[in-house]
Enzyme design. Structure first.
Site, PDB file in Angstrom:
ATOM      1  N   GLN A 179      -7.693  29.350 107.348  1.00  0.00           N
ATOM      2  CA  GLN A 179      -6.825  30.177 106.425  1.00  0.00           C
ATOM      3  C   GLN A 179      -6.161  29.890 105.010  1.00  0.00           C
ATOM      4  O   GLN A 179      -5.925  28.366 105.692  1.00  0.00           O
ATOM      5  CB  GLN A 179      -5.557  30.451 107.628  1.00  0.00           C
ATOM      6  CG  GLN A 179      -6.121  31.247 108.954  1.00  0.00           C
ATOM      7  CD  GLN A 179      -6.495  30.185 109.977  1.00  0.00           C
ATOM      8  OE1 GLN A 179      -6.161  29.639 109.800  1.00  0.00           O
ATOM      9  NE2 GLN A 179      -7.112  30.940 110.976  1.00  0.00           N
ATOM     10  N   GLY A 180      -5.460  30.401 104.778  1.00  0.00           N
ATOM     11  CA  GLY A 180      -4.869  29.878 102.774  1.00  0.00           C
ATOM     12  C   GLY A 180      -6.111  29.452 102.231  1.00  0.00           C
ATOM     13  O   GLY A 180      -5.822  28.971 100.383  1.00  0.00           O
ATOM     14  N   ASP A 181      -7.403  29.591 102.247  1.00  0.00           N
ATOM     15  CA  ASP A 181      -8.366  29.710 101.335  1.00  0.00           C
ATOM     16  C   ASP A 181      -8.891  30.619 100.782  1.00  0.00           C
ATOM     17  O   ASP A 181      -9.752  30.539 100.159  1.00  0.00           O
ATOM     18  CB  ASP A 181      -9.739  28.292 101.858  1.00  0.00           C
ATOM     19  CG  ASP A 181      -9.542  26.958 102.260  1.00  0.00           C
ATOM     20  OD1 ASP A 181      -8.868  27.109 101.391  1.00  0.00           O
ATOM     21  OD2 ASP A 181      -9.691  26.805 103.444  1.00  0.00           O
ATOM     22  N   SER A 182      -8.444  32.154 101.604  1.00  0.00           N
ATOM     23  CA  SER A 182      -9.368  33.773 101.471  1.00  0.00           C
ATOM     24  C   SER A 182      -9.099  33.371  99.358  1.00  0.00           C
ATOM     25  O   SER A 182      -7.857  32.975  98.999  1.00  0.00           O
ATOM     26  CB  SER A 182      -8.267  34.142 101.516  1.00  0.00           C
ATOM     27  OG  SER A 182      -8.474  34.960 102.842  1.00  0.00           O
ATOM     28  N   HIS A 215      -7.680  40.980 100.343  1.00  0.00           N
ATOM     29  CA  HIS A 215      -6.415  40.912 101.486  1.00  0.00           C
ATOM     30  C   HIS A 215      -5.375  40.252 101.011  1.00  0.00           C
ATOM     31  O   HIS A 215      -4.159  40.163 101.424  1.00  0.00           O
ATOM     32  CB  HIS A 215      -7.231  40.641 103.054  1.00  0.00           C
ATOM     33  CG  HIS A 215      -7.381  39.543 102.568  1.00  0.00           C
ATOM     34  ND1 HIS A 215      -9.168  38.821 102.074  1.00  0.00           N
ATOM     35  CD2 HIS A 215      -6.900  38.484 103.216  1.00  0.00           C
ATOM     36  CE1 HIS A 215      -8.866  37.238 102.608  1.00  0.00           C
ATOM     37  NE2 HIS A 215      -7.764  37.472 103.428  1.00  0.00           N
ATOM     38  N   ASP A 229     -13.948  43.634  99.588  1.00  0.00           N
ATOM     39  CA  ASP A 229     -12.480  42.537  99.979  1.00  0.00           C
ATOM     40  C   ASP A 229     -13.106  41.861  98.789  1.00  0.00           C
ATOM     41  O   ASP A 229     -12.854  39.892  98.313  1.00  0.00           O
ATOM     42  CB  ASP A 229     -12.521  41.639 101.195  1.00  0.00           C
ATOM     43  CG  ASP A 229     -11.395  40.930 101.112  1.00  0.00           C
ATOM     44  OD1 ASP A 229     -10.056  40.893 100.790  1.00  0.00           O
ATOM     45  OD2 ASP A 229     -11.354  39.750 102.138  1.00  0.00           O
TER      46      ASP A 229
END
Length: 257
Positions: free
Chosen positions: A210-213, A66, A113
């Site tokens: 958020q931002g660690d994906s 993603h 993913d």
């Protein structure tokens, strides 16, 4: 290819013998996590870190699909920054040639993913830049084992990103239990056997955000998961969910050539 395959063989033996801004975590350094890199997105003329990835070889990194998808996705608007624990500064910046998202991604919720990303030039290994070890195909983890996230994501859901690399220890959670909890949502979310759930069950307070994906979920020194999705961050009832690397090991090795 040969180098990555060699790593897999070493990990297969180690896995049997070694049962061993992030929310609620602590500052750490890149020497502790030399396998993590920042994935930066371009918005106009500005670049900013929005995801992370993991070094497979000098020319390939592993991330979340993603982070490399979307209606307006363009490979020219992604690059990686390696070898620094400071968000958006230092280290070495490398552009991206191509990305290969897993063919199952987008067919069933967040299943598949995971993405193999080819760099435009080779990384140079150092104490701050090292490849990760990944598990053999089918390798599984029981619930209740300590695992670790690291990253530059927000330190609370919807909050601000961390300026420095952080890490946090959480615990694997039974997949069937996790499946039941996400099925209870008004709009149920599907947890598959290709995912790992982890957190502090019924307590919360520690998680990727958020931002660690695309960043790591480690068991010992083995990259067992890639940060994928969850309901908010550090929720006590709904654990964080990572793509299970061992479901895709053979595909990763075949793609990173």
């Amino acid at each position: 290819m040969a180098k990555l395959a060699c790593v897999l063989l070493l990990v297969a033996a180690a896995a049997c013998a070694h049962a061993n801004r992030i929310v609620g975590g602590n500052p750490t350094d890149i020497e502790t996590y030399p396998g993590i890199v920042q994935v930066e997105f371009r918005n106009g003329i500005l670049w900013g870190q929005s995801c992370a990835a993991n070094i497979l070889t000098t020319r390939y990194v592993l991330s979340a699909a993603h982070c490399f998808d979307g209606l307006f996705f363009n490979i020219r608007n992604r690059r990686i920054r390696a070898g620094t624990d400071r968000r958006g500064t230092g280290g070495v910046v490398i552009n991206i040639n191509r990305r290969v998202n897993h063919p199952s991604y987008g067919r069933l919720g967040m299943d598949g993913d995971i993405s193999v990303v080819q760099l435009s030039s080779a990384l140079v290994y150092s104490p701050q830049i090292q490849q990760v070890s990944i598990p053999p195909q089918g390798f599984g983890l029981p619930s209740g084992l300590p695992v670790r996230h690291s990253g530059w994501g927000t330190t609370s859901s919807g909050g601000l990103s961390s300026a420095i690399l952080r890490d946090v220890t959480i615990f694997t959670i039974d997949n069937e239990l996790c499946t039941g909890r996400y099925a209870s949502l008004t709009i149920p979310q599907r947890v598959t056997e290709n995912m790992i759930c982890a957190g502090i069950l019924d307590v919360g307070g520690k998680d990727a955000c958020q931002g660690d994906s695309g960043g790591p979920l480690y068991y010992g020194d083995i990259l067992v998961g890639v940060v994928s999705w969850g309901r908010g961050c550090a929720d006590p009832f709904y654990p964080g969910v990572s793509a299970k690397v061992s479901s895709y090991t053979e595909w990763i090795v075949a793609t990173a050539v």
